[in-house]
Design a protein around this motif. Structure first.
Motif, short mmCIF file in Angstrom:
data_model
loop_
_atom_site.label_atom_id
_atom_site.label_comp_id
_atom_site.label_asym_id
_atom_site.label_seq_id
_atom_site.Cartn_x
_atom_site.Cartn_y
_atom_site.Cartn_z
N TYR A 51 -11.49 1.78 36.89
CA TYR A 51 -11.65 2.63 35.72
C TYR A 51 -12.94 2.24 35.00
O TYR A 51 -13.45 1.13 35.16
CB TYR A 51 -10.46 2.47 34.77
CG TYR A 51 -9.11 2.74 35.43
CD1 TYR A 51 -8.52 3.98 35.33
CD2 TYR A 51 -8.45 1.74 36.15
CE1 TYR A 51 -7.29 4.24 35.92
CE2 TYR A 51 -7.23 1.99 36.74
CZ TYR A 51 -6.65 3.24 36.63
OH TYR A 51 -5.44 3.49 37.22
N ASN A 52 -13.44 3.17 34.19
CA ASN A 52 -14.58 2.82 33.36
C ASN A 52 -14.09 2.13 32.09
O ASN A 52 -12.88 1.89 31.93
CB ASN A 52 -15.42 4.06 33.04
CG ASN A 52 -14.66 5.10 32.23
OD1 ASN A 52 -13.57 4.84 31.71
ND2 ASN A 52 -15.21 6.30 32.15
N ASP A 74 -13.63 3.11 29.21
CA ASP A 74 -12.76 3.93 28.37
C ASP A 74 -11.41 4.20 29.01
O ASP A 74 -10.59 4.95 28.45
CB ASP A 74 -13.45 5.26 28.05
CG ASP A 74 -14.74 5.06 27.25
OD1 ASP A 74 -14.78 4.09 26.45
OD2 ASP A 74 -15.68 5.84 27.46
N GLY A 75 -11.15 3.63 30.21
CA GLY A 75 -9.87 3.82 30.88
C GLY A 75 -9.78 5.06 31.72
O GLY A 75 -8.70 5.42 32.19
N GLU A 76 -10.92 5.72 31.97
CA GLU A 76 -10.93 6.91 32.81
C GLU A 76 -11.07 6.50 34.28
O GLU A 76 -11.89 5.64 34.62
CB GLU A 76 -12.07 7.84 32.42
CG GLU A 76 -11.95 8.41 31.02
CD GLU A 76 -13.11 9.31 30.65
OE1 GLU A 76 -14.04 9.42 31.50
OE2 GLU A 76 -13.10 9.89 29.56
N SER A 77 -10.28 7.13 35.13
CA SER A 77 -10.30 6.80 36.55
C SER A 77 -11.66 7.16 37.17
O SER A 77 -12.25 8.19 36.83
CB SER A 77 -9.19 7.52 37.30
OG SER A 77 -9.25 7.25 38.68
N LYS A 122 -10.28 15.20 37.35
CA LYS A 122 -10.23 13.83 37.85
C LYS A 122 -8.78 13.40 38.03
O LYS A 122 -7.84 14.06 37.56
CB LYS A 122 -10.93 12.88 36.88
CG LYS A 122 -12.44 13.05 36.79
CD LYS A 122 -13.03 11.98 35.90
CE LYS A 122 -14.55 12.10 35.85
NZ LYS A 122 -15.16 11.06 34.99
N GLU A 140 -5.57 11.03 37.31
CA GLU A 140 -5.01 10.65 36.02
C GLU A 140 -5.61 9.32 35.54
O GLU A 140 -5.80 8.39 36.31
CB GLU A 140 -3.49 10.52 36.13
CG GLU A 140 -2.79 11.84 36.41
CD GLU A 140 -1.29 11.70 36.44
OE1 GLU A 140 -0.82 10.56 36.19
OE2 GLU A 140 -0.60 12.69 36.70
N SER A 141 -5.92 9.25 34.26
CA SER A 141 -6.48 8.04 33.66
C SER A 141 -5.37 7.20 33.04
O SER A 141 -4.17 7.52 33.14
CB SER A 141 -7.54 8.42 32.62
OG SER A 141 -8.61 9.12 33.23
#
Length: 518
Positions: A334-335, A337-340, A478, A480-481
């Motif tokens: 993840y980045n 920010d918690g985005e996958s 994308k 799911e984060s």
């Protein structure tokens, strides 16, 4: 006896040889002289007996000897007789000499004498040096030495041949295989496995160690004509390693120059596979950095571990990914920010390829030479290149299908479907109903069916309608984060790692900005 008229000549060779054998230690000249005398005596006796026989025949039959025997034979017999008579008369000298007398030297040893010289006492041997005391008798002169035989399994090996190589029988193999359910691991021995045999001097197998890797294996121990099985599980020491690279030609060449393992480079490409197409997007000057683990066991390097954090700058845009393990034990990237980092689908199912034919509804078929829609994208690649599932799903078909050749169809959530055609063979365990995850190998590039060369024909369907696989990815959401309720756990687990990774990248940029010593 010498029989001239029958032209036969016999000698006492056997007797002469026996006489020579009976004279050990005598000089060579003596042996030959003795043999010569024996031969002369034998020939003389033979000749005289022959002459007596001639005289008797002459007297008995009253006719001349000359008329009965050839004149040449008589002349030869007379000459030889004269020569041997002369040799008998002449003295041969003292041929037989007594052997030199054996000289005996008596040594007087006084056991009671004492020597006061310290040097002589040091060099002398004492009787106690040869006496073993009871304490020494109880100590073994040699330890019970046991021998470990180490065998690495190679392609084409089998257990029977390996056991025979170390001196064990098929009966020993049978006992090990039937010792327990864990012994079934021996039925699936692959090249690279390490087999260690502990065979004492008395023979027989006492212990067998099967190592699938330096970290995992099994130990078979003899116990009352049976074998107990124990699992071997070693935990390596993990050391973080930071590497950086700059693209000058390709991602893989850049990694090779920086001595980054190819497996690690491939993993990084998979991490960013949802946002970067590493075949088409990289440019000269792009840079990347990787923080990954190296495994050590007893101070020895045994392999590479997982990537902890990685960063890639593509055409001025920087992507950063950090590894996070959720509450269910699933690892993902993840980045900050918690985005996958991954899309719902990978941009391409191959790591190495070139596009030989794009999605085109009006394409002319290369074999049929007719206008026929090309409903997918062709990726030319070497035969045997691994093909990865572009998203999670379930295999609905894995069989041969006409011009598609070997075909795999995967159904995904949301009404999506992907097809992979012209495969040379299927991935391990790929069959109808099999669940696959994004990145799993489902097959290998081939040229089965209607194909002019090795390539992958990849189709993407959305709601049963064919889409362009290269452009539809950008329209999809994308994966799911991180759930908002789990963000605190995510930050606590990754904050320190991201901070350390940022410092390492900062020091790298600082080093690159400094002028060189040249």
């Amino acid at each position: 006896m010498l029989m001239l008229k029958r032209r036969r000549f016999y000698t006492r060779t056997a007797q002469l040889w026996a006489n020579q054998v009976k004279t050990p230690g005598k000089c060579l000249a003596y042996c030959y002289t003795f043999a010569l005398r024996q031969a002369i005596g034998t020939f003389a006796v033979v000749l005289f007996m022959e002459l007596i026989d001639l005289i008797k025949q002459f007297t008995r039959k009253q006719y001349l000897v000359v008329s009965h025997y050839p004149r040449d034979h008589l002349n030869i017999a007379g000459a030889l007789c004269a020569v041997f008579v002369i040799l008998l008369i002449l003295p041969l000298g003292s041929a037989v000499e007594e052997l030199p007398a054996r000289t005996e030297i008596s040594l007087q040893i006084d056991l009671n004498s004492n020597n006061d010289n310290d040097n002589e006492q040091t060099n002398s041997l004492a009787l106690s040096d040869f006496v073993i005391t009871p304490e020494q008798a109880r100590q073994p002169l040699l330890e019970d030495v046991s021998l470990w035989r180490n065998i690495e399994v190679k392609s084409g090996d089998n257990l029977s041949a390996i056991f025979s190589k170390v001196g064990l029988s098929d009966q020993d193999l049978f006992r090990v295989l039937n010792s327990s359910d864990e012994a079934k691991i021996l039925n699936q021995v692959y090249p690279g496995y390490q087999l260690d045999f502990l065979i004492p001097d008395a023979g027989g197998l006492e212990q067998l160690r099967v190592l699938k890797s330096p970290l995992e294996g099994y130990l078979f121990t003899l116990n009352n004509n049976d074998y107990d099985v124990q699992s071997i599980l070693n935990f390596p020491q993990l050391r973080p390693t930071f590497k950086v690279g700059t693209i000058a030609d390709s991602l893989f060449m850049a990694g090779q120059r920086e001595q980054i393992p190819a497996v690690t480079i491939m993993e990084m490409a998979n991490i960013f596979g949802g946002v970067i197409d590493f075949i088409l997007d990289p440019r000269t000057g792009d840079d990347f950095s990787i923080l990954y683990e190296e495994k050590y066991l007893d101070g020895e390097f045994i392999g590479n571990g997982d990537i902890l954090a990685t960063q890639y700058t593509n055409q001025g845009k920087t992507f950063t990914a950090v590894r996070y393990i959720d509450e269910e034990g699933e690892a993902g990237f993840y980045n900050a920010d918690g985005e996958s980092m991954r899309k719902a689908f990978l941009r391409s199912p191959l790591d190495v390829f070139r596009i030989s034919s794009n999605f085109n509804p009006n394409r002319r078929h290369p074999i049929l030479n007719t206008i026929r829609a090309h409903k997918g994208t062709d990726y030319a690649a070497p035969r045997g290149t691994p093909i990865r599932a572009t998203s999670d799903g379930q295999v609905t078909r894995a069989s041969r299908n006409g011009s598609f050749g070997n075909l795999v169809i995967v159904k995904h959530a949301g009404g999506f479907e992907t097809k992979y055609a012209h495969l040379s063979k299927y991935g391990n365990g790929i069959r109808k109903g099999k669940r696959v995850r994004q990145g799993d190998i489902i097959g290998y590039v081939g040229s089965t069916g209607g194909a002019t060369g090795p390539h992958l024909h990849y189709e993407f369907l959305m709601g049963g309608v064919h889409q362009n696989p290269r452009t539809v990815i950008d329209k999809l959401p994308k994966a799911e984060s991180i759930d908002p309720s789990e963000m605190d756990r995510f930050r606590s687990q990754t904050a320190e790692l991201l901070g350390r990774f940022k410092e390492l990248n900062g020091s790298r940029l600082l080093t690159l900005s400094q002028p060189s010593a040249d």
